[in-house]
Scaffold this motif. Structure first.
Motif, PDB file in Angstrom:
ATOM      1  N   ALA A  10       0.820  -1.219   0.000  1.00  0.00           N
ATOM      2  CA  ALA A  10       0.000   0.000   0.000  1.00  0.00           C
ATOM      3  C   ALA A  10       0.850   1.263   0.000  1.00  0.00           C
ATOM      4  O   ALA A  10       0.311   2.367  -0.127  1.00  0.00           O
ATOM      5  N   LYS A  11       2.183   1.093   0.189  1.00  0.00           N
ATOM      6  CA  LYS A  11       3.114   2.238   0.244  1.00  0.00           C
ATOM      7  C   LYS A  11       2.734   3.201   1.374  1.00  0.00           C
ATOM      8  O   LYS A  11       2.641   4.426   1.179  1.00  0.00           O
ATOM      9  N   VAL A  12       2.480   2.615   2.548  1.00  0.00           N
ATOM     10  CA  VAL A  12       2.188   3.400   3.752  1.00  0.00           C
ATOM     11  C   VAL A  12       3.018   2.834   4.894  1.00  0.00           C
ATOM     12  O   VAL A  12       3.607   1.757   4.775  1.00  0.00           O
ATOM     13  N   ASN A  13       3.056   3.560   6.000  1.00  0.00           N
ATOM     14  CA  ASN A  13       3.739   3.009   7.175  1.00  0.00           C
ATOM     15  C   ASN A  13       2.725   2.382   8.127  1.00  0.00           C
ATOM     16  O   ASN A  13       1.512   2.529   7.954  1.00  0.00           O
ATOM     17  N   LEU A  14       3.237   1.673   9.115  1.00  0.00           N
ATOM     18  CA  LEU A  14       2.359   0.954  10.045  1.00  0.00           C
ATOM     19  C   LEU A  14       1.450   1.908  10.810  1.00  0.00           C
ATOM     20  O   LEU A  14       0.303   1.568  11.129  1.00  0.00           O
ATOM     21  N   ALA A  15       1.948   3.104  11.071  1.00  0.00           N
ATOM     22  CA  ALA A  15       1.139   4.085  11.799  1.00  0.00           C
ATOM     23  C   ALA A  15      -0.141   4.420  11.036  1.00  0.00           C
ATOM     24  O   ALA A  15      -1.196   4.634  11.636  1.00  0.00           O
ATOM     25  N   ALA A  16      -0.054   4.452   9.696  1.00  0.00           N
ATOM     26  CA  ALA A  16      -1.245   4.754   8.893  1.00  0.00           C
ATOM     27  C   ALA A  16      -2.279   3.651   9.014  1.00  0.00           C
ATOM     28  O   ALA A  16      -3.488   3.912   9.102  1.00  0.00           O
ATOM     29  N   VAL A  17      -1.821   2.388   9.011  1.00  0.00           N
ATOM     30  CA  VAL A  17      -2.745   1.256   9.175  1.00  0.00           C
ATOM     31  C   VAL A  17      -3.409   1.324  10.543  1.00  0.00           C
ATOM     32  O   VAL A  17      -4.633   1.169  10.667  1.00  0.00           O
ATOM     33  N   ASN A  18      -2.614   1.581  11.574  1.00  0.00           N
ATOM     34  CA  ASN A  18      -3.165   1.664  12.930  1.00  0.00           C
ATOM     35  C   ASN A  18      -4.129   2.835  13.075  1.00  0.00           C
ATOM     36  O   ASN A  18      -5.157   2.737  13.754  1.00  0.00           O
ATOM     37  N   TYR A  19      -3.812   3.945  12.411  1.00  0.00           N
ATOM     38  CA  TYR A  19      -4.668   5.133  12.497  1.00  0.00           C
ATOM     39  C   TYR A  19      -6.041   4.859  11.883  1.00  0.00           C
ATOM     40  O   TYR A  19      -7.075   5.207  12.454  1.00  0.00           O
ATOM     41  N   HIS A  20      -6.047   4.236  10.715  1.00  0.00           N
ATOM     42  CA  HIS A  20      -7.310   4.029  10.004  1.00  0.00           C
ATOM     43  C   HIS A  20      -8.101   2.828  10.528  1.00  0.00           C
ATOM     44  O   HIS A  20      -9.334   2.821  10.473  1.00  0.00           O
ATOM     45  N   PHE A  21      -7.409   1.794  11.031  1.00  0.00           N
ATOM     46  CA  PHE A  21      -8.105   0.541  11.350  1.00  0.00           C
ATOM     47  C   PHE A  21      -7.878   0.039  12.776  1.00  0.00           C
ATOM     48  O   PHE A  21      -8.676  -0.753  13.270  1.00  0.00           O
ATOM     49  N   GLY A  22      -6.804   0.449  13.402  1.00  0.00           N
ATOM     50  CA  GLY A  22      -6.587   0.066  14.799  1.00  0.00           C
ATOM     51  C   GLY A  22      -5.963  -1.296  14.993  1.00  0.00           C
ATOM     52  O   GLY A  22      -5.126  -1.482  15.861  1.00  0.00           O
ATOM     53  N   SER A  23      -6.378  -2.269  14.193  1.00  0.00           N
ATOM     54  CA  SER A  23      -5.856  -3.630  14.323  1.00  0.00           C
ATOM     55  C   SER A  23      -6.054  -4.377  13.013  1.00  0.00           C
ATOM     56  O   SER A  23      -6.843  -3.955  12.161  1.00  0.00           O
ATOM     57  N   LYS A  24      -5.363  -5.493  12.880  1.00  0.00           N
ATOM     58  CA  LYS A  24      -5.519  -6.316  11.680  1.00  0.00           C
ATOM     59  C   LYS A  24      -6.933  -6.889  11.611  1.00  0.00           C
ATOM     60  O   LYS A  24      -7.531  -6.965  10.527  1.00  0.00           O
ATOM     61  N   ASP A  25      -7.499  -7.280  12.741  1.00  0.00           N
ATOM     62  CA  ASP A  25      -8.869  -7.808  12.750  1.00  0.00           C
ATOM     63  C   ASP A  25      -9.852  -6.781  12.203  1.00  0.00           C
ATOM     64  O   ASP A  25     -10.746  -7.108  11.410  1.00  0.00           O
ATOM     65  N   ASN A  26      -9.709  -5.526  12.635  1.00  0.00           N
ATOM     66  CA  ASN A  26     -10.599  -4.479  12.138  1.00  0.00           C
ATOM     67  C   ASN A  26     -10.390  -4.226  10.650  1.00  0.00           C
ATOM     68  O   ASN A  26     -11.348  -3.937   9.921  1.00  0.00           O
ATOM     69  N   LEU A  27      -9.152  -4.343  10.207  1.00  0.00           N
ATOM     70  CA  LEU A  27      -8.871  -4.192   8.776  1.00  0.00           C
ATOM     71  C   LEU A  27      -9.576  -5.277   7.979  1.00  0.00           C
ATOM     72  O   LEU A  27     -10.190  -5.003   6.943  1.00  0.00           O
ATOM     73  N   VAL A  28      -9.505  -6.527   8.452  1.00  0.00           N
ATOM     74  CA  VAL A  28     -10.205  -7.634   7.787  1.00  0.00           C
ATOM     75  C   VAL A  28     -11.700  -7.325   7.716  1.00  0.00           C
ATOM     76  O   VAL A  28     -12.335  -7.470   6.663  1.00  0.00           O
ATOM     77  N   ASN A  29     -12.271  -6.872   8.833  1.00  0.00           N
ATOM     78  CA  ASN A  29     -13.701  -6.533   8.851  1.00  0.00           C
ATOM     79  C   ASN A  29     -14.042  -5.491   7.789  1.00  0.00           C
ATOM     80  O   ASN A  29     -15.049  -5.608   7.085  1.00  0.00           O
ATOM     81  N   GLU A  30     -13.204  -4.461   7.684  1.00  0.00           N
ATOM     82  CA  GLU A  30     -13.500  -3.370   6.762  1.00  0.00           C
ATOM     83  C   GLU A  30     -13.350  -3.784   5.309  1.00  0.00           C
ATOM     84  O   GLU A  30     -14.044  -3.251   4.432  1.00  0.00           O
ATOM     85  N   VAL A  31     -12.451  -4.719   5.022  1.00  0.00           N
ATOM     86  CA  VAL A  31     -12.341  -5.255   3.660  1.00  0.00           C
ATOM     87  C   VAL A  31     -13.673  -5.884   3.259  1.00  0.00           C
ATOM     88  O   VAL A  31     -14.159  -5.701   2.137  1.00  0.00           O
ATOM     89  N   PHE A  32     -14.280  -6.619   4.194  1.00  0.00           N
ATOM     90  CA  PHE A  32     -15.581  -7.237   3.902  1.00  0.00           C
ATOM     91  C   PHE A  32     -16.697  -6.205   3.869  1.00  0.00           C
ATOM     92  O   PHE A  32     -17.553  -6.234   2.988  1.00  0.00           O
ATOM     93  N   ARG A  33     -16.679  -5.282   4.822  1.00  0.00           N
ATOM     94  CA  ARG A  33     -17.756  -4.288   4.894  1.00  0.00           C
ATOM     95  C   ARG A  33     -17.817  -3.425   3.636  1.00  0.00           C
ATOM     96  O   ARG A  33     -18.902  -3.074   3.148  1.00  0.00           O
ATOM     97  N   ARG A  34     -16.656  -3.097   3.086  1.00  0.00           N
ATOM     98  CA  ARG A  34     -16.588  -2.242   1.896  1.00  0.00           C
ATOM     99  C   ARG A  34     -17.364  -2.835   0.731  1.00  0.00           C
ATOM    100  O   ARG A  34     -17.978  -2.111  -0.062  1.00  0.00           O
ATOM    101  N   ARG A  35     -17.364  -4.165   0.604  1.00  0.00           N
ATOM    102  CA  ARG A  35     -18.061  -4.822  -0.511  1.00  0.00           C
ATOM    103  C   ARG A  35     -19.438  -5.343  -0.105  1.00  0.00           C
ATOM    104  O   ARG A  35     -20.394  -5.248  -0.876  1.00  0.00           O
ATOM    105  N   LEU A  36     -19.528  -5.916   1.100  1.00  0.00           N
ATOM    106  CA  LEU A  36     -20.750  -6.638   1.464  1.00  0.00           C
ATOM    107  C   LEU A  36     -21.901  -5.717   1.843  1.00  0.00           C
ATOM    108  O   LEU A  36     -23.059  -6.105   1.703  1.00  0.00           O
ATOM    109  N   ASP A  37     -21.614  -4.500   2.306  1.00  0.00           N
ATOM    110  CA  ASP A  37     -22.713  -3.565   2.575  1.00  0.00           C
ATOM    111  C   ASP A  37     -23.504  -3.308   1.290  1.00  0.00           C
ATOM    112  O   ASP A  37     -24.737  -3.380   1.281  1.00  0.00           O
ATOM    113  N   GLU A  38     -22.782  -3.020   0.224  1.00  0.00           N
ATOM    114  CA  GLU A  38     -23.445  -2.738  -1.050  1.00  0.00           C
ATOM    115  C   GLU A  38     -24.082  -4.000  -1.632  1.00  0.00           C
ATOM    116  O   GLU A  38     -25.216  -3.958  -2.140  1.00  0.00           O
ATOM    117  N   LEU A  39     -23.365  -5.132  -1.569  1.00  0.00           N
ATOM    118  CA  LEU A  39     -23.911  -6.380  -2.097  1.00  0.00           C
ATOM    119  C   LEU A  39     -25.201  -6.751  -1.373  1.00  0.00           C
ATOM    120  O   LEU A  39     -26.183  -7.166  -1.998  1.00  0.00           O
TER     121      LEU A  39
END
Length: 205
Positions: A37-66
């Motif tokens: 993604a060409k970002v640092n770890l702080a950016a991931v933590n800022y936007h998502f807080g944890s890897k689990d939350n990132l996984v959730n958001e990957v699904f939410r981004r598509r499944l809400d609309e679906l």
């Protein structure tokens, strides 16, 4: 134009989707993600807080609309004077078909969804059930009204198998490969037609 805040978040989500499709959820490291993604770890933590939350958001981004598209399609079918099993299945399957041919990563997401079926990640399964299980229940109710000979447990077994087959087909894992003379959209539409016929027969059996 997207704000830097939005574009960074979307870039992380897009990179995560690619990595999860290729390596699975446990197999994709945050180090790989930040590099892709060409970002640092702080950016991931800022936007998502944890890897689990990132996984959730990957699904939410598509499944809400679906989910919205499926429920809207279901409502249109149920508003018709005559409802068929094939129409109900089309309402469930065609929005997934549209996602699978979306050029902004839809096919990649279908492989991510297949990973969710394959990996025994109870936390992820609970998240998907809690947030999107209501969609399956709405379709189950509609299918059940057409299939009074099936008890609830048998009906859910059959729907579960159909959902798995749909994900498999839309992720393009099948042995039947697209011919060079056929567009990807036509190939996926043919897969959807076959799946609707097969699923209807399975539900009615």
């Amino acid at each position: 134009m997207d704000s830097p805040h939005f574009s960074t978040k979307e870039r992380i989500l897009g990179a995560a989707e690619e990595l999860f499709a290729r390596n699975g959820f446990a197999g994709a490291s945050l180090r790989e993600l930040t590099a892709a993604a060409k970002v640092n770890l702080a950016a991931v933590n800022y936007h998502f807080g944890s890897k689990d939350n990132l996984v959730n958001e990957v699904f939410r981004r598509r499944l809400d609309e679906l989910s919205t598209q499926r429920l809207d399609a279901l409502a249109r079918v149920l508003a018709q004077p005559r409802v068929t099993l094939e129409d109900l299945l089309a309402a469930f399957i065609h929005p997934a078909l549209a996602l699978s041919i979306d050029t902004s990563g839809g096919a990649t997401f279908m492989r991510v969804l297949a990973r969710a079926y394959a990996e025994h990640n109870e936390r992820l399964r609970r998240f998907l059930s809690d947030n999107y299980g209501h969609v399956l229940k709405e379709f189950a109710n509609a299918f059940g009204a057409q299939l009074p000979h099936l008890d609830k447990e048998e009906l859910y077994w059959r729907i579960d198998i159909i959902a798995g087959a749909l994900t498999y087909a839309m992720a393009d894992f099948g042995v039947i490969k697209r011919s060079s003379s056929m567009s990807e959209q036509a190939h996926r539409e043919r897969a959807a037609e076959h799946l609707i016929r097969f699923a209807a027969a399975g539900l009615r059996a």
